[in-house]
Each structure stands twice: as C-alpha cells, then as structure tokens.
Design an enzyme around this catalytic site. Structure first.
Site, PDB file in Angstrom:
ATOM      1  N   THR A   7       0.714  -1.152  -0.172  1.00 44.34           N
ATOM      2  CA  THR A   7      -0.021  -0.283  -0.033  1.00 44.34           C
ATOM      3  C   THR A   7       0.730   1.191  -0.088  1.00 44.34           C
ATOM      4  O   THR A   7       2.163   1.010   0.478  1.00 44.34           O
ATOM      5  CB  THR A   7      -0.774   0.040   1.232  1.00 44.34           C
ATOM      6  N   GLY A  31      -1.587   5.484   6.873  1.00 45.68           N
ATOM      7  CA  GLY A  31      -2.374   5.053   8.045  1.00 45.68           C
ATOM      8  C   GLY A  31      -2.307   3.594   8.199  1.00 45.68           C
ATOM      9  O   GLY A  31      -2.213   3.010   9.468  1.00 45.68           O
ATOM     10  N   LYS A  32      -2.435   2.804   6.926  1.00 46.21           N
ATOM     11  CA  LYS A  32      -2.332   1.374   7.118  1.00 46.21           C
ATOM     12  C   LYS A  32      -1.126   1.102   7.733  1.00 46.21           C
ATOM     13  O   LYS A  32      -0.903   0.178   8.279  1.00 46.21           O
ATOM     14  CB  LYS A  32      -2.785   0.950   5.735  1.00 46.21           C
ATOM     15  N   ASP A  38      -7.635  -5.831   1.158  1.00 43.28           N
ATOM     16  CA  ASP A  38      -8.572  -5.224   0.351  1.00 43.28           C
ATOM     17  C   ASP A  38      -9.874  -5.320   1.143  1.00 43.28           C
ATOM     18  O   ASP A  38     -10.193  -6.122   2.156  1.00 43.28           O
ATOM     19  CB  ASP A  38      -8.818  -6.031  -0.977  1.00 43.28           C
ATOM     20  N   GLY A  79     -13.512   7.266   4.032  1.00 41.50           N
ATOM     21  CA  GLY A  79     -14.532   6.463   3.174  1.00 41.50           C
ATOM     22  C   GLY A  79     -15.727   6.623   3.742  1.00 41.50           C
ATOM     23  O   GLY A  79     -16.326   7.734   3.910  1.00 41.50           O
ATOM     24  N   ASP A 134     -16.595   5.492   6.927  1.00 40.55           N
ATOM     25  CA  ASP A 134     -16.664   5.748   8.138  1.00 40.55           C
ATOM     26  C   ASP A 134     -17.748   6.752   8.852  1.00 40.55           C
ATOM     27  O   ASP A 134     -18.290   6.327  10.044  1.00 40.55           O
ATOM     28  CB  ASP A 134     -15.381   6.300   8.755  1.00 40.55           C
ATOM     29  N   LYS A 169     -11.186   2.852  17.156  1.00 42.72           N
ATOM     30  CA  LYS A 169     -11.555   2.247  15.847  1.00 42.72           C
ATOM     31  C   LYS A 169     -10.335   0.873  15.654  1.00 42.72           C
ATOM     32  O   LYS A 169     -10.988  -0.219  15.189  1.00 42.72           O
ATOM     33  CB  LYS A 169     -11.074   3.358  14.946  1.00 42.72           C
TER      34      LYS A 169
END
Length: 218
Positions: free
Chosen positions: A18, A22-23, A85, A173, A175, A195
């Site tokens: 990615t 954040g990921k 994904d 997204g 959220d 979260k």
C-alpha cells in the site's frame, strides 16, 4: 527485484502493499514487540519504500484482490508481503458496494461522491433494514520455492447500522455513516485506538498475526 540487504539486522523484512500511511502505522503498531529483534519502524515498510509496483485490483472478492497484491509485491521484492482489500457490504444491496466501494460513484477514491450516492440509494430504507458491515481480507505471501513459500488469508468484519447523514471528522471512506453494533458513535467519531480495537482491518490483521510472526522468525 528489490536488491537491498535482506538480513535480519538491516533493511526491510516485511512489505505492506500500500501507499496508505495510515495502514502502515496500524501494521507497525500491531507488530510492535511481537518479534524479537524486529525494528518495526525501519524494517516494516510500504510498497513505495522498496519501489514495488501498483497492482490492478480486478478480482471478484476481497480475498482475491488482497492475494493478488501480496503476490505481486512479494515477487517484485523477494520479501514477505502483506496486502489487504476492504469495503462496505450493505445487506439490502446484496453485499454491494463490496469490492466496488472505492469507486461506487464512478471515480476511484472520491469518498464524498461515494458516500452521497449510497445515502441517496438508501434514502427510503427503514432503520431496521439499514444493517451493513465493513469487511477486510488481509493476505500474507512469503516468497520461495513450493516447500518454503506460503500464503495466508484472514477475514475481519465490523457490523453496524448505516446512519442517514455523516457524523464525525475522523477516518475516511464510509466511516462517517456506519455506527458499529453496541455503540452510539459513528466510526468517524471514534479515536484511532477505539477504531483499531474493533475495526474489520484490525481484526483481519490480528488473525493474520501468527502467520506474520512465523514468517519473520525464519
């Protein structure tokens, strides 16, 4: 092929497929302290750090897309690779937007347009039928010959109810319009720690953790 130093003491040891910072932060937090000798801040990197290519997500399931990305990055770098994904699955839409979540309104990554279109499509749906879930597939691919290489996939879900208008400034997204089960706040109103503790991605990565740890101990 990435030509850096693959030794345990230096250079990247695990690649997250990615360019989403954040990921990467979430994965580093998950792995911190789990593998003796692993410096998560320098040895767990994203695709951009090792020049890994972007991968077309043309699978028909979250798992297919995650595996495709992880395989491509593992092949390009020679390093264990993780990919995920994810998307929103709405019950009354038969699981849509699903794998098309990021481009539901026709333009990939236009969060506002995607959210507004979905809300319009569900405008007449009563509260008791507004159930949905965020779904994530997380995949690990360890490169090598058949007897040494391996692949693992885990799924994570966060169920909830879709609100009628966005709430909260956090997240991304969809959220702002999903209220997780048992909570009064939308996902976008939660702290990062709150979260991560219940999210679909957090659950998928935690389920994948034993395979990741095993791969890094080889």
């Amino acid at each position: 092929m990435y030509d850096g130093d693959h030794s345990p003491s230096s250079g990247p040891r695990l690649v997250l497929a990615t360019h989403n910072r954040g990921k990467l932060v979430e994965l580093r937090d998950l792995l911190r302290g789990q593998v003796p000798g692993l410096d998560v801040d320098s040895q767990v990197v994203d695709a951009g750090a090792v020049g890994a290519p972007d991968v077309l997500e043309d699978g028909v399931t979250f798992a297919e897309n995650a595996l495709k990305k992880a395989r491509a990055v593992a092949e390009a770098t020679g390093l264990p690779a993780i990919a995920d994904d994810s998307g929103l699955s709405v019950d009354v839409l038969g699981g849509a937007p699903g794998i098309f979540s990021a481009r539901w309104a026709g333009r990939h990554g236009d969060d506002r347009a995607n959210l507004e279109l979905l809300l319009a499509q569900l405008a007449d749906v009563r509260e008791e039928h507004r159930q949905a879930a965020f779904v994530c597939a997380a995949a690990l691919v360890v490169p090598g010959p058949a007897e040494a290489g391996s692949e693992s996939v885990e799924l994570g879900r966060m169920r909830g109810t879709l609100l009628r208008e966005p709430r909260g400034a956090g997240g991304f997204g969809y959220d702002p319009i999903l209220r997780p089960e048992g909570l009064s706040a939308s996902v976008a109103e939660l702290t990062r720690e709150e979260k991560n503790a219940i999210s679909h991605r957090g659950r998928a990565f935690r389920a994948l953790l034993p395979a990741i740890v095993e791969a890094l101990r080889r």
